[in-house]
Write a protein that holds these residues in place. Structure first.
Motif, PDB file in Angstrom:
ATOM      1  N   GLY A  81       0.815  -1.202   0.000  1.00  0.00           N
ATOM      2  CA  GLY A  81       0.000   0.000   0.000  1.00  0.00           C
ATOM      3  C   GLY A  81       0.852   1.256   0.000  1.00  0.00           C
ATOM      4  O   GLY A  81       0.342   2.358  -0.124  1.00  0.00           O
ATOM      5  N   SER A  96       1.308  -3.546   6.101  1.00  0.00           N
ATOM      6  CA  SER A  96       0.563  -2.715   5.157  1.00  0.00           C
ATOM      7  C   SER A  96       0.042  -1.435   5.783  1.00  0.00           C
ATOM      8  O   SER A  96      -0.042  -1.300   7.008  1.00  0.00           O
ATOM      9  N   THR A  97      -0.305  -0.533   4.901  1.00  0.00           N
ATOM     10  CA  THR A  97      -0.895   0.744   5.314  1.00  0.00           C
ATOM     11  C   THR A  97      -2.315   0.499   5.815  1.00  0.00           C
ATOM     12  O   THR A  97      -2.929  -0.522   5.479  1.00  0.00           O
ATOM     13  N   PRO A  98      -2.867   1.421   6.609  1.00  0.00           N
ATOM     14  CA  PRO A  98      -4.211   1.222   7.159  1.00  0.00           C
ATOM     15  C   PRO A  98      -5.310   1.043   6.102  1.00  0.00           C
ATOM     16  O   PRO A  98      -6.301   0.369   6.364  1.00  0.00           O
ATOM     17  N   ASP A  99      -5.120   1.622   4.912  1.00  0.00           N
ATOM     18  CA  ASP A  99      -6.165   1.542   3.885  1.00  0.00           C
ATOM     19  C   ASP A  99      -5.960   0.385   2.899  1.00  0.00           C
ATOM     20  O   ASP A  99      -6.768   0.181   2.003  1.00  0.00           O
ATOM     21  N   PHE A 100      -4.921  -0.422   3.091  1.00  0.00           N
ATOM     22  CA  PHE A 100      -4.644  -1.546   2.192  1.00  0.00           C
ATOM     23  C   PHE A 100      -5.624  -2.678   2.475  1.00  0.00           C
ATOM     24  O   PHE A 100      -5.829  -3.044   3.637  1.00  0.00           O
ATOM     25  N   THR A 101      -6.239  -3.241   1.434  1.00  0.00           N
ATOM     26  CA  THR A 101      -7.264  -4.281   1.636  1.00  0.00           C
ATOM     27  C   THR A 101      -7.017  -5.548   0.807  1.00  0.00           C
ATOM     28  O   THR A 101      -7.882  -6.413   0.754  1.00  0.00           O
ATOM     29  N   ASP A 102      -5.855  -5.667   0.196  1.00  0.00           N
ATOM     30  CA  ASP A 102      -5.575  -6.830  -0.650  1.00  0.00           C
ATOM     31  C   ASP A 102      -4.701  -7.879   0.033  1.00  0.00           C
ATOM     32  O   ASP A 102      -3.951  -8.604  -0.623  1.00  0.00           O
ATOM     33  N   SER A 148      -3.685  -7.813   8.223  1.00  0.00           N
ATOM     34  CA  SER A 148      -2.778  -6.685   8.118  1.00  0.00           C
ATOM     35  C   SER A 148      -2.027  -6.488   9.424  1.00  0.00           C
ATOM     36  O   SER A 148      -2.540  -6.791  10.499  1.00  0.00           O
ATOM     37  N   ASN A 176       0.650  -3.420  11.233  1.00  0.00           N
ATOM     38  CA  ASN A 176       1.232  -2.089  11.088  1.00  0.00           C
ATOM     39  C   ASN A 176       2.738  -2.160  10.848  1.00  0.00           C
ATOM     40  O   ASN A 176       3.315  -1.320  10.173  1.00  0.00           O
TER      41      ASN A 176
END
Length: 152
Positions: free
Chosen positions: A53, A99-105, A133, A135
């Motif tokens: 992300g 991953s970043t907080p908005d990553f969803t894959d 996920s 941090n």
């Protein structure tokens, strides 16, 4: 075809099981189950670092997860005295994605390990799974995966 033959056909040579870097063991055998400690994404050049992300694309994350799967197989091989044919099945993978907080894959990333296990183990490689996920992960790696195998 044996598991070693499938690995060879894929051009994969299992390295020695990675040594623990803290106060734990690489695997624990209890009954007919092998619980393998989290294996971080690493190759012959060292840790595969980064954050999905942000600076790591999904395809590179999936490749990092595949490297975790190779380390998992190295650990289970050590637990089986060098004989991968003792694997009855892969029971479960738990994948952690830096991953970043908005990553969803996360599932697409951990598919790199899941797909590899099915390719190498066939139906014995079909497993339950979690893809979550994180941090951050140890050493800043992109992926960490642990596993449970059933062995004969």
């Amino acid at each position: 075809m044996t598991i070693e033959a499938r690995l060879s056909a894929l051009g994969v040579t299992l390295p020695a099981a990675p040594a623990p870097v803290a106060n734990y063991v690489g695997y624990v055998v209890t009954g007919n189950l092998v619980h393998i400690s989290g294996q971080i994404s690493a190759d012959e050049n060292g840790p595969i670092k980064g954050k999905l992300g942000a600076d790591v694309p999904v395809e590179a994350g999936a490749a990092a997860a595949r490297r975790c799967a190779i380390s998992l197989l190295s650990q289970v091989k050590a637990a089986c005295g060098g004989d991968l044919e003792k694997i009855v099945r892969l029971v479960k993978l738990t994948g952690f994605v830096n991953s970043t907080p908005d990553f969803t894959d996360q599932p697409k990333v951990i598919n790199g390990a899941s797909d590899f296990m099915v390719e190498v183990l066939g139906d014995k490689g079909r497993h339950a799974r979690a893809a979550v996920s994180a941090n951050s992960l140890p050493l800043g790696v992109a992926v960490e995966i642990d596993a449970i195998f059933e062995i004969a």
